[in-house]
Design a protein around this motif. Structure first.
Motif, short mmCIF file in Angstrom:
data_model
loop_
_atom_site.label_atom_id
_atom_site.label_comp_id
_atom_site.label_asym_id
_atom_site.label_seq_id
_atom_site.Cartn_x
_atom_site.Cartn_y
_atom_site.Cartn_z
N GLY A 144 0.79 -1.23 0.00
CA GLY A 144 0.00 0.00 0.00
C GLY A 144 0.82 1.27 0.00
O GLY A 144 0.26 2.37 0.01
N ARG A 145 2.15 1.15 -0.05
CA ARG A 145 3.00 2.33 -0.05
C ARG A 145 3.36 2.72 -1.47
O ARG A 145 3.44 1.88 -2.38
CB ARG A 145 4.29 2.10 0.76
CG ARG A 145 4.04 1.81 2.22
CD ARG A 145 5.35 1.75 3.01
NE ARG A 145 5.92 3.07 3.23
CZ ARG A 145 5.57 3.89 4.21
NH1 ARG A 145 4.63 3.53 5.06
NH2 ARG A 145 6.14 5.07 4.34
N VAL A 146 3.62 4.02 -1.66
CA VAL A 146 4.04 4.53 -2.95
C VAL A 146 5.38 5.24 -2.76
O VAL A 146 5.62 5.91 -1.76
CB VAL A 146 2.98 5.49 -3.55
CG1 VAL A 146 2.76 6.69 -2.66
CG2 VAL A 146 3.41 5.95 -4.95
N TYR A 147 6.28 5.03 -3.72
CA TYR A 147 7.63 5.59 -3.66
C TYR A 147 7.85 6.44 -4.90
O TYR A 147 7.31 6.16 -5.98
CB TYR A 147 8.68 4.48 -3.61
CG TYR A 147 8.47 3.50 -2.47
CD1 TYR A 147 9.14 3.66 -1.27
CD2 TYR A 147 7.59 2.43 -2.60
CE1 TYR A 147 8.96 2.77 -0.22
CE2 TYR A 147 7.40 1.54 -1.55
CZ TYR A 147 8.08 1.71 -0.36
OH TYR A 147 7.88 0.84 0.67
N THR A 148 8.66 7.49 -4.76
CA THR A 148 8.91 8.41 -5.87
C THR A 148 10.34 8.25 -6.37
O THR A 148 11.29 8.25 -5.59
CB THR A 148 8.67 9.87 -5.44
OG1 THR A 148 7.30 10.01 -5.04
CG2 THR A 148 8.95 10.82 -6.58
N LEU A 149 10.47 8.10 -7.68
CA LEU A 149 11.78 8.04 -8.34
C LEU A 149 11.90 9.23 -9.29
O LEU A 149 10.93 9.59 -9.96
CB LEU A 149 11.93 6.73 -9.13
CG LEU A 149 11.81 5.42 -8.33
CD1 LEU A 149 11.75 4.24 -9.29
CD2 LEU A 149 12.98 5.27 -7.39
N ALA A 150 13.09 9.83 -9.36
CA ALA A 150 13.33 10.95 -10.27
C ALA A 150 13.84 10.41 -11.59
O ALA A 150 14.75 9.58 -11.63
CB ALA A 150 14.34 11.92 -9.66
N GLY A 151 13.25 10.90 -12.70
CA GLY A 151 13.65 10.41 -14.01
C GLY A 151 15.11 10.65 -14.32
O GLY A 151 15.74 9.85 -15.02
N ASP A 152 15.67 11.75 -13.81
CA ASP A 152 17.07 12.06 -14.10
C ASP A 152 18.04 11.30 -13.22
O ASP A 152 19.25 11.35 -13.45
CB ASP A 152 17.32 13.56 -13.95
CG ASP A 152 17.08 14.04 -12.53
OD1 ASP A 152 16.06 13.65 -11.93
OD2 ASP A 152 17.92 14.81 -12.00
#
Length: 743
Positions: free
Chosen positions: A560-568
């Motif tokens: 149920g968790r969401v993680y953020t990745l940077a495209g660069d």
């Protein structure tokens, strides 16, 4: 017989012996090394340096002497510590970018704002400044106590009495044992105004004082961007920090091009390292809207910042530089000082000023009493001389005829021993009539001066008047214009910056493998070429899509968790990439549900294995830390099963369970949430949710028929499966995929 060696051993608990010795060390560090005195704002090493230079007669109008001579006298007579530490302290007193009002006038290389060190003390020369002389004024007038030096051979003052608010004017910093101090410099004119106001009314409110002392005034200038409330809280409590920015202006060139000109940098920032920091941002492409940085400094600081193009927003570039470099810093305030009893404590600005004024009143009284004593001594001799003039013939006769004239003169004229001795030591040329008249004038002047001093010592109001007059004179001599500007309106909110502009926008193809290895290939690679890529043994393609380096990617896990990745920040396309778990804190036993571009304004359909779900916006899926954020609350045993984008024209939701029951209901029945369990999508007697999809009811529901033909089937009439949200549903149309998935 000699005592046995063990007779001198004292048995004591180790912790008690250690505590006692460490306490002695701590007190020595606090009171004799690290914290300044509230009365003169100096630490012992600085006080001893100035005292040694005074004894060497290094006055502002005199010649310079080698710094080695000064350091040698200091460590040999007053401060038995390392020569380099003493010289470093002396160098700082001479740096006009470190002290608002330097106390040492240096000749030679005393370092610079670039961060270069001073030359060795055998090459540099120094003398005192007018400020240092003002700080030491009155040392010969009985104003302060002296104490023996460490070896008892010399004397040194306990504190300097001069009427200069050095503690606040030049500031101080230091780390002791268990405590520290950090005091910024201030404008001496503002301090004098505040001190004179406090003399008139010691109960003056802190806000009234801050109308005069408007904040720190750093020698390197800059802009103070804190609001009045923040500054007031810091000064009233004695603890806080000040936000300081460089002074930057936009310079428009011929033809419409422009650049940013930096003329002042924050206090304590080394220009050389600052330029290296900005150059690294350009080299690493972390600030693509900045093209170049040049140092054109000579006597004045001048740093040129060239934008990538004339269309770049100057405000955005300036704000980005503040965020990413030391063009903006915070200077801490910790007004921890030693009071007149040598006790450390944190004071407010008002308390520090009052403590300094109290000391100045004491100095004024001590100086007056010392002068009264000198006047009394002189009056005694003048009275004796006048008696001699009145009885000159008899005095001469006694001196010529008596073997011991002193006792006879004392008895006959009621003289004191000092008076008689002074008369006997008079020169014959002093026996002029004119000399008698001068003595009478001197006596009258001394008596008048003494009467004024008596009134001064006995009247607090006269002392206030005198001190205010002296403060005004000090302000006229040393006061100058404020260097640090005040501009609280210059602060912009962090959210106002489009941080994606800090990344060079380039197309990429994001590839995620079945085992969670991620990579990004440059450009938009044809999706049919992904299968031809190399994979680790036992691994294969799982998810791939086109994106931009400026995109934020949302990775959803079944917990149920969401993680953020940077495209660069994704690893390059060469090799197998890297495990995505190196970039986020994803637990080993947690599976990845989906990876997609987090697009603001776009909605996602989220559903758990227990058949609950809701809609979430793209903004709600952004996490700020590696640990991600909990987006879907799950009951024990449940998992996040579905994460799908919602098409712009979608108006219905299709849900299929593990029991192959299909249910269709209106999209409007689902709430939009930023976090939660959601509402019941479909009711199950056995099993749970298999898949869910948002679609347009007018287009119908489509699914692939399998095989290599790529054919699909579309069911346009979904009336048999339409029901209220939370119903059980019914068996799907003939030909629906056996895996109970919509694609």
């Amino acid at each position: 017989m000699a005592d046995h060696p063990t007779d001198s051993i004292i048995e004591t608990p180790f912790d008690a012996a250690l505590s006692e010795r460490y306490l002695v060390y701590a007190l020595s560090t606090i009171t004799a090394r690290s914290l300044p005195d509230v009365r003169d704002g100096l630490k012992p090493v600085h006080r001893r340096l100035l005292w040694a230079m005074r004894l060497l007669r290094l006055d502002p109008a005199g010649a310079y002497k080698k710094s080695a001579r000064v350091v040698g006298d200091v460590i040999g007579k007053y401060h038995p510590h390392g020569d380099q530490s003493v010289y470093d302290a002396m160098v700082r007193l001479a740096q006009d970018f470190a002290l608002r009002y330097p106390l040492v006038d240096g000749q030679g290389n005393f370092g610079n704002i670039d961060g270069d060190n001073a030359a060795a003390y055998r090459y540099t020369e120094a003398r005192l400044t007018d400020v240092a002389m003002a700080l030491m004024a009155g040392l010969d007038e009985g104003t302060v106590d002296f104490r023996a030096t460490y070896n008892g051979e010399e004397e040194e003052p306990e504190v300097f009495p001069g009427l200069f608010p050095n503690l606040l004017a030049n500031g101080a910093s230091g780390i002791a044992v268990g405590m520290a101090t950090s005091i910024p410099p201030h404008n001496v004119g503002e301090l004098a105004d505040a001190a004179m106001a406090l003399i008139d009314n010691s109960r003056l409110d802190d806000r009234d004082i801050l109308q005069m002392v408007r904040g720190p005034d750093f020698p390197t200038g800059g802009i103070l961007v804190d609001d009045a409330e923040t500054i007031e809280r810091a000064y009233v409590s004695g603890r806080g920090s000040f936000r300081l920015r460089a002074r930057i202006e936009k310079v428009v060139e011929k033809g419409g091009a422009w650049h940013l000109l930096v003329t002042e940098i924050p206090y304590g920032v080394q220009k050389g390292k600052l330029i290296e920091q900005i150059a690294a941002l350009i080299a690493d492409k972390k600030l693509p809207i900045l093209a170049d940085v040049r140092d054109e400094s000579a006597e004045d600081l001048r740093v040129i910042l060239e934008p990538r193009s004339r269309t770049v927003d100057a405000g955005l570039l300036e704000e980005s530089l503040y965020r990413l470099t030391e063009l903006e810093t915070r200077f801490p305030l910790n007004l921890n000082v030693l009071d007149k009893e040598r006790t450390p404590g944190v004071m407010s600005l008002k308390e520090a000023l009052l403590a300094w004024l109290e000391f100045q009143f004491t100095v004024l009284v001590n100086r007056s009493l010392h002068r009264i004593g000198k006047i009394d001594d002189r009056l005694e001799l003048v009275e004796g001389f006048l008696i001699a003039f009145l009885n000159l013939d008899r005095v001469i006769e006694i001196i010529r005829t008596q073997d011991e004239p002193k006792p006879i003169m004392i008895a006959e004229f009621a003289l004191t021993d000092r008076q008689a001795e002074a008369i006997l030591n008079m020169r014959l040329r002093s026996l002029r009539k004119l000399e008698e008249m001068e003595l009478q004038k001197e006596r009258d002047a001394l008596q008048k001066e003494r009467a004024e001093l008596d009134k001064l010592v006995g009247s607090r109001e006269r002392q206030k008047t005198r001190l205010k007059r002296d403060l005004a004179a000090m302000k006229d001599k040393f006061g100058d214009e404020r260097r640090t500007g005040l501009r609280p309106e210059a602060v912009s909110a962090r959210g106002d910056i489009d941080w994606s502009a800090m990344i060079e926008k380039e197309p990429i193809t994001v590839i995620l493998s079945q085992r969670g290895w991620i990579r990004a290939m440059k450009g938009h690679v044809a999706l049919d070429e992904i299968d031809a890529l190399k994979w680790r043994e036992g691994d294969g393609p799982y998810k791939h899509f086109h994106a931009q380096t400026t995109d934020k990617l949302a990775l959803f896990a079944d917990n149920g968790r969401v993680y953020t990745l940077a495209g660069d920040k994704l690893p390059g396309g060469r090799g197998f990439g890297e495990p995505v778990r190196l970039q986020i804190d994803l637990e080993p036993d947690v599976e990845i549900v989906n990876l997609l571009v987090s697009a603001p304004g776009k909605k996602l359909l989220l559903a758990s294995s227990e058949g609950r779900g809701f809609l979430a916006s793209g903004e709600a899926t952004l996490a700020e830390t590696r640990k991600g954020k909990q987006l879907v609350n799950l009951k024990p045993g449940a998992k996040l099963a579905v994460v799908r984008p919602v098409p712009a024209d979608a108006d219905a939701v299709a849900v299929v369970g593990e029991n192959r029951k299909l249910l269709v209901f209106a999209l409007s029945d689902l709430p939009e949430m930023s976090r939660g369990q959601g509402v019941l999508l479909q009711r199950y007697r056995d099993g749970g949710l298999s898949d869910a999809l948002a679609f347009s009811l007018a287009d119908g529901l489509s699914w692939g028929l399998g095989g290599e033909t790529g054919r699909t089937r579309t069911e346009s009439d979904l009336t048999p499966w339409r029901a209220a949200r939370g119903a059980a549903g019914r068996m799907p149309p003939i030909g629906f995929p056996r895996n109970n998935r919509f694609n």
